[in-house]
Write a protein that holds these residues in place. Sequence first.
Motif, PDB file in Angstrom:
ATOM      1  N   GLU A  43      -0.436   9.860   6.000  1.00  0.00           N
ATOM      2  CA  GLU A  43      -0.429   8.863   7.072  1.00  0.00           C
ATOM      3  C   GLU A  43       0.372   9.362   8.268  1.00  0.00           C
ATOM      4  O   GLU A  43      -0.047   9.178   9.416  1.00  0.00           O
ATOM      5  N   LEU A  53       0.247  14.819  -3.649  1.00  0.00           N
ATOM      6  CA  LEU A  53      -1.096  15.373  -3.443  1.00  0.00           C
ATOM      7  C   LEU A  53      -1.209  16.773  -4.033  1.00  0.00           C
ATOM      8  O   LEU A  53      -2.241  17.135  -4.597  1.00  0.00           O
ATOM      9  N   ASN A  94      -3.940   4.932  -5.451  1.00  0.00           N
ATOM     10  CA  ASN A  94      -2.672   4.649  -4.768  1.00  0.00           C
ATOM     11  C   ASN A  94      -2.794   3.482  -3.815  1.00  0.00           C
ATOM     12  O   ASN A  94      -2.216   3.498  -2.749  1.00  0.00           O
ATOM     13  N   ASN A  95      -3.524   2.440  -4.154  1.00  0.00           N
ATOM     14  CA  ASN A  95      -3.710   1.350  -3.204  1.00  0.00           C
ATOM     15  C   ASN A  95      -2.807   0.205  -3.469  1.00  0.00           C
ATOM     16  O   ASN A  95      -2.005  -0.001  -4.160  1.00  0.00           O
ATOM     17  N   ILE A 155      -8.329   8.927   4.791  1.00  0.00           N
ATOM     18  CA  ILE A 155      -7.087   8.845   4.018  1.00  0.00           C
ATOM     19  C   ILE A 155      -7.080   7.580   3.160  1.00  0.00           C
ATOM     20  O   ILE A 155      -6.674   7.607   2.001  1.00  0.00           O
ATOM     21  N   GLU A 156      -7.564   6.472   3.715  1.00  0.00           N
ATOM     22  CA  GLU A 156      -7.653   5.230   2.946  1.00  0.00           C
ATOM     23  C   GLU A 156      -8.605   5.410   1.758  1.00  0.00           C
ATOM     24  O   GLU A 156      -8.311   4.976   0.642  1.00  0.00           O
ATOM     25  N   ARG A 215      -6.840   7.450  -0.811  1.00  0.00           N
ATOM     26  CA  ARG A 215      -5.847   6.633  -1.509  1.00  0.00           C
ATOM     27  C   ARG A 215      -6.513   5.823  -2.624  1.00  0.00           C
ATOM     28  O   ARG A 215      -6.003   5.747  -3.745  1.00  0.00           O
ATOM     29  N   THR A 225       3.871  12.563   4.526  1.00  0.00           N
ATOM     30  CA  THR A 225       2.724  11.810   4.011  1.00  0.00           C
ATOM     31  C   THR A 225       1.490  12.112   4.860  1.00  0.00           C
ATOM     32  O   THR A 225       1.605  12.531   6.014  1.00  0.00           O
ATOM     33  N   MET A 248       0.846  -1.178   0.000  1.00  0.00           N
ATOM     34  CA  MET A 248       0.000   0.000   0.000  1.00  0.00           C
ATOM     35  C   MET A 248       0.892   1.242   0.000  1.00  0.00           C
ATOM     36  O   MET A 248       1.719   1.420   0.876  1.00  0.00           O
ATOM     37  N   LYS A 249       0.732   2.091  -0.972  1.00  0.00           N
ATOM     38  CA  LYS A 249       1.556   3.279  -1.133  1.00  0.00           C
ATOM     39  C   LYS A 249       1.028   4.422  -0.271  1.00  0.00           C
ATOM     40  O   LYS A 249      -0.167   4.679  -0.220  1.00  0.00           O
ATOM     41  N   SER A 250       1.948   5.108   0.401  1.00  0.00           N
ATOM     42  CA  SER A 250       1.577   6.272   1.211  1.00  0.00           C
ATOM     43  C   SER A 250       1.192   7.437   0.314  1.00  0.00           C
ATOM     44  O   SER A 250       1.643   7.532  -0.832  1.00  0.00           O
ATOM     45  N   LEU A 251       0.379   8.326   0.865  1.00  0.00           N
ATOM     46  CA  LEU A 251      -0.016   9.525   0.123  1.00  0.00           C
ATOM     47  C   LEU A 251       0.976  10.636   0.440  1.00  0.00           C
ATOM     48  O   LEU A 251       0.882  11.317   1.467  1.00  0.00           O
TER      49      LEU A 251
END
Length: 112
Positions: free
Chosen positions: A44, A9, A111-112, A102-103, A106, A42, A1-4
Amino acid sequence: MKSLNIDELEDAQESNGIDPVLANVIGIFLKANNDWPIAVLTLEDFESEVSNFINGTTTKNNIYLASKKIDLFKNAWQAESLGQIMDVFQFFEKGMSLKEIIERLRIELGNN
């Protein structure tokens, strides 16, 4: 799973093909992150910082309650940031946490 990532952004928000509501949500996160006194890279990490600051889950109610107890002389930047992040909840179902938002963001951005 890629961070934002914050830089990604910013690019996404400026993209012509992005949904206006999604761009608005990203803008709120970027403003709130910008006012946070500790630099984070990020969303997260930003959510984690907020969670640690309020000492709990990052729901609208918890953030609101914590913001009412902030000593503005010591934590004015956090107060400003929390006030801004409250605006993001209007775009999502009641009871969602920032982590869940946030999920969702994503997934919307692929970006998942």
